[in-house]
Design an enzyme around this catalytic site. Structure first.
Site, PDB file in Angstrom:
ATOM      1  N   HIS A   1     -77.997  17.916  32.528  1.00  0.00           N
ATOM      2  CA  HIS A   1     -78.859  16.737  32.355  1.00  0.00           C
ATOM      3  C   HIS A   1     -78.058  15.483  32.691  1.00  0.00           C
ATOM      4  O   HIS A   1     -76.836  15.485  32.596  1.00  0.00           O
ATOM      5  CB  HIS A   1     -79.327  16.623  30.900  1.00  0.00           C
ATOM      6  CG  HIS A   1     -80.387  17.605  30.520  1.00  0.00           C
ATOM      7  ND1 HIS A   1     -81.649  17.237  30.164  1.00  0.00           N
ATOM      8  CD2 HIS A   1     -80.364  18.960  30.441  1.00  0.00           C
ATOM      9  CE1 HIS A   1     -82.365  18.319  29.870  1.00  0.00           C
ATOM     10  NE2 HIS A   1     -81.595  19.372  30.028  1.00  0.00           N
TER      11      HIS A   1
ATOM     12  N   GLU B   1     -77.431  19.813  22.171  1.00  0.00           N
ATOM     13  CA  GLU B   1     -76.785  21.054  22.623  1.00  0.00           C
ATOM     14  C   GLU B   1     -75.260  21.057  22.428  1.00  0.00           C
ATOM     15  O   GLU B   1     -74.526  21.600  23.244  1.00  0.00           O
ATOM     16  CB  GLU B   1     -77.138  21.368  24.095  1.00  0.00           C
ATOM     17  CG  GLU B   1     -78.601  21.742  24.257  1.00  0.00           C
ATOM     18  CD  GLU B   1     -78.843  22.752  25.372  1.00  0.00           C
ATOM     19  OE1 GLU B   1     -77.960  23.578  25.644  1.00  0.00           O
ATOM     20  OE2 GLU B   1     -79.940  22.702  25.948  1.00  0.00           O
TER      21      GLU B   1
END
Lengths: 445, 445
Positions: B272, B49
């Site tokens: 995360h 990402e």
């Protein structure tokens, strides 16, 4: 020769030109192709442009006895057009879709709509594991001004990457297909040099077929002779390539092509000629491996030269990709500029429309039809340019990605070259200066 | 142990959640991530990402000393979001784009717009060749009714194919990334069983991090706790996987995850947690290879069991892909039916409009505005359904392709199983009858 084991493998490759309702005599030609394959019983049949699932299934039915194993590689909207038929069990298949494949608005060329890819199948010839590849690259419509060259070079780059990285464990590698590249074209040199694949036509002990191994010939009634110019008699763009491994030697004993007309039939199998190669696979005994050791050491002497050549080829490919990058950037800029103009036109129109609306009393007739037509035009411009902008962005990303990969590869090859005691003098200028990035090319360039 | 050589490699994997203008505190978090990477000096950093090229370039600048080698994998419109930073030279990179990745009209989920892929980089740790993979699979938005499951299973299938086929020549294989799958999920089992990759968290001698190795935790301020339900504390969906080769043994000595908060900072690195694995690579001496021969023979005893398990898993995956196939077929049918209705409506409208036009004398007022609005609606329906039809056709092709590949693989595995002297009895029913095609599943089914 003291080889312990020898296997003969017959491979056929044919671009079937199977565009339903567009190609001529498609059904009759498929029937002819099916009959021929049934009779000839090649070990492996690699077909391209089998666009229709129905045609694949009818071939599969027809070849159920001669070639019980088959796979149709599916991709994109129309499909990849790639199919493989085999006498030997297909243990696995894997498909890699090329990142670039022409332009959707070039509908008359149609390449974009077929999901061009390279298909891989893992077979066993006796105890030998064979990786068999079938592919079809973007067509070349105008050799002098080939706007698809960067796309085809990137496809060749991705093809060599895929073959090289997936074939490490294979004893034998066979690649067949319509590469749409002449033998000395950049993409072809990239593929052959990087993978070490050898050309059946050049390696074959015996050849029977069209002059110079041509696979697109002027004598073929489906070919427009004008399109072949300046190559009057034809061109060689279909190939069966192969290589062995440390465990297996591969030789091409015989190669043939069809020669246009087919006996007892009014027309040929396709607009391309079919290629057949008879490959002999020889398993090396351990004793021989030692002999090969000597040969390998001899080969290593020329390794530096090969790496240097590879650096040159990848550099050439990188230049071509950069040309494509500049072109895509320019096209994206044009698309965005046109889009801005469309938007300006829309605002102007709205402003003009607002004048009588604001001047409530005025009784001037408003040109309604022109207004709607102009508005529709503006919207059409906006939507088209937005789609083009997205498309060119994707093209840019793929080209940049390939260029990045090539830069890394050149850096790594140059490092390898520095490891050789006698690097080729003509490549000395390519050696990178000390630093984290290979320095010949400026990555920001 | 009599190993001749041992190398320690520290690997980090982190989903950076780098969606500019959407993710919270993106720039500050990238600054924190850059500082941490600079300080920690991992051998290999695998990021997901990293959507913006700018963010990648600023990280690259910051890490120029600690990680001089890097690559940003480009794909699609937005990019793949994958990046690798390395202390060791990256010799080559290669990218595989997944054939399926959600639906463009699910814009709120956005997965389709990122060109999801798996990136590969070839590194050298001393004399050892390492294939390092980084990937990010489609997110799971609703565990109970996961409409993306077939897509994710196909991604896992393609991931295992890519890793398995490209890593044959590697001494060490490392895969890091956000798999968006729980440890026992079908796709994860498919990946691990087929490739033989091992899970750092399960293999690690020592672990320091979140409970159960979770990487998406409820305590993270960027996480919506409701979305985690029914997993109150969090889930484990990010992994660092590894395997050795006949030449190299790999052990995980230590593994850690961040635990939400970062010391001296108001928020964590990302939504995360970051994973770090310390891998020890041990080159086997020839003597040891013989010892390994014994171990290998022991391992072969359980090989039949493993193959049988693999048959079960691939069969389960095939069932899931078939569910996706039926769903895509239904959606395509709905799209085509809606399109036909739009076309019928358009014809009806044209017929109604033709009535006053044909009855020239009639002076009835024509409802111009409603006519135009209805026509615009018809066109919108036609265009939308046409696009959806094309999209679902592509989805069907990819699902069918994966299903075909799985059928071949099951057939081949079953043949392998028949070769074992003591096949697992509970899989006896899976053995195919004699015939060219593996017969458990009817391919026409």
């Amino acid at each position: 020769m003291a080889n312990s084991d020898s296997v003969n493998v017959r491979v056929l490759s044919l671009n079937c030109w199977g565009i339903r309702y567009v190609s001529k005599h498609t059904l009759q030609r498929y029937a002819m192709i099916g009959d021929m394959l049934c009779k000839e019983e090649h070990d492996v049949v690699l077909l391209q442009e089998v666009w229709s699932e129905k045609d694949y299934l009818s071939l599969k039915k027809k070849l159920a006895c001669s070639h019980p194993h088959s796979h149709h590689f599916k991709s994109g909207v129309i499909g990849s057009g790639l199919a493989i038929f085999s006498k030997h069990r297909i243990h696995e298949t894997f498909l890699y879709r090329y990142s670039l494949n022409g332009y959707p608005y070039m509908a008359q060329h149609g390449d974009w709509f077929g999901g061009k890819a390279v298909g891989m199948a893992v077979l066993k010839f006796g105890s030998l594991t064979a990786n068999v590849y079938v592919t079809h690259l973007h067509a070349e419509y105008c050799r002098d001004k080939d706007s698809y060259l960067p796309h085809r070079v990137v496809q060749a780059w991705e093809l060599q990457q895929f073959v090289r990285h997936t074939s490490v464990g294979a004893d034998v590698v066979i690649l067949g297909g319509d590469l749409n590249m002449h033998p000395q074209d950049l993409g072809n040199r990239l593929l052959m040099s990087y993978t070490g694949l050898r050309d059946s036509y050049l390696e074959s002990a015996k050849f029977d077929g069209c002059e110079n191994g041509m696979t697109l010939i002027a004598d073929n009634p489906f070919i427009d002779k004008k399109e072949l110019a300046p190559f009057e008699k034809g061109i060689r763009i279909d190939y069966i390539l192969f290589k062995g491994s440390s465990k297996t030697d591969v030789y091409c004993d015989f190669m043939s092509t069809t020669k246009g007309a087919v006996h007892d039939h009014p027309f040929p199998y396709s607009d391309h000629e079919a290629l057949t190669s008879v490959l002999r696979l020889e398993t090396q005994t351990p004793t021989e491996t030692e002999c090969d050791g000597q040969r390998a050491s001899k080969e290593q002497d020329s390794a530096a030269g090969k790496v240097a050549e590879l650096v040159d080829i990848v550099t050439e490919a990188r230049t071509e990709v950069k040309v494509g990058l500049h072109c895509a950037e320019r096209m994206r800029y044009t698309a965005s500029r046109t889009g801005v103009m469309g938007l300006a036109l829309l605002f102007l129109e709205l402003a003009i429309a607002a004048v009588p609306w604001l001047a409530l009393g005025a009784e001037q007739p408003f040109p309604r039809t022109s207004f709607y037509l102009l508005a529709a035009l503006c919207f059409a411009i906006l939507i088209t340019t937005a789609l083009l902008y997205v498309f060119y962005t994707m093209e840019l990303k793929s080209l940049q990605g390939a260029e990045d990969q090539m830069r890394l590869a050149v850096g790594s090859l140059q490092e390898k070259l520095r490891g050789f005691p006698l690097a080729q003098p003509h490549n000395a200028h390519l050696r990178p200066p000390v630093g984290p990035e290979p320095g010949v090319f400026n990555p920001e360039e």
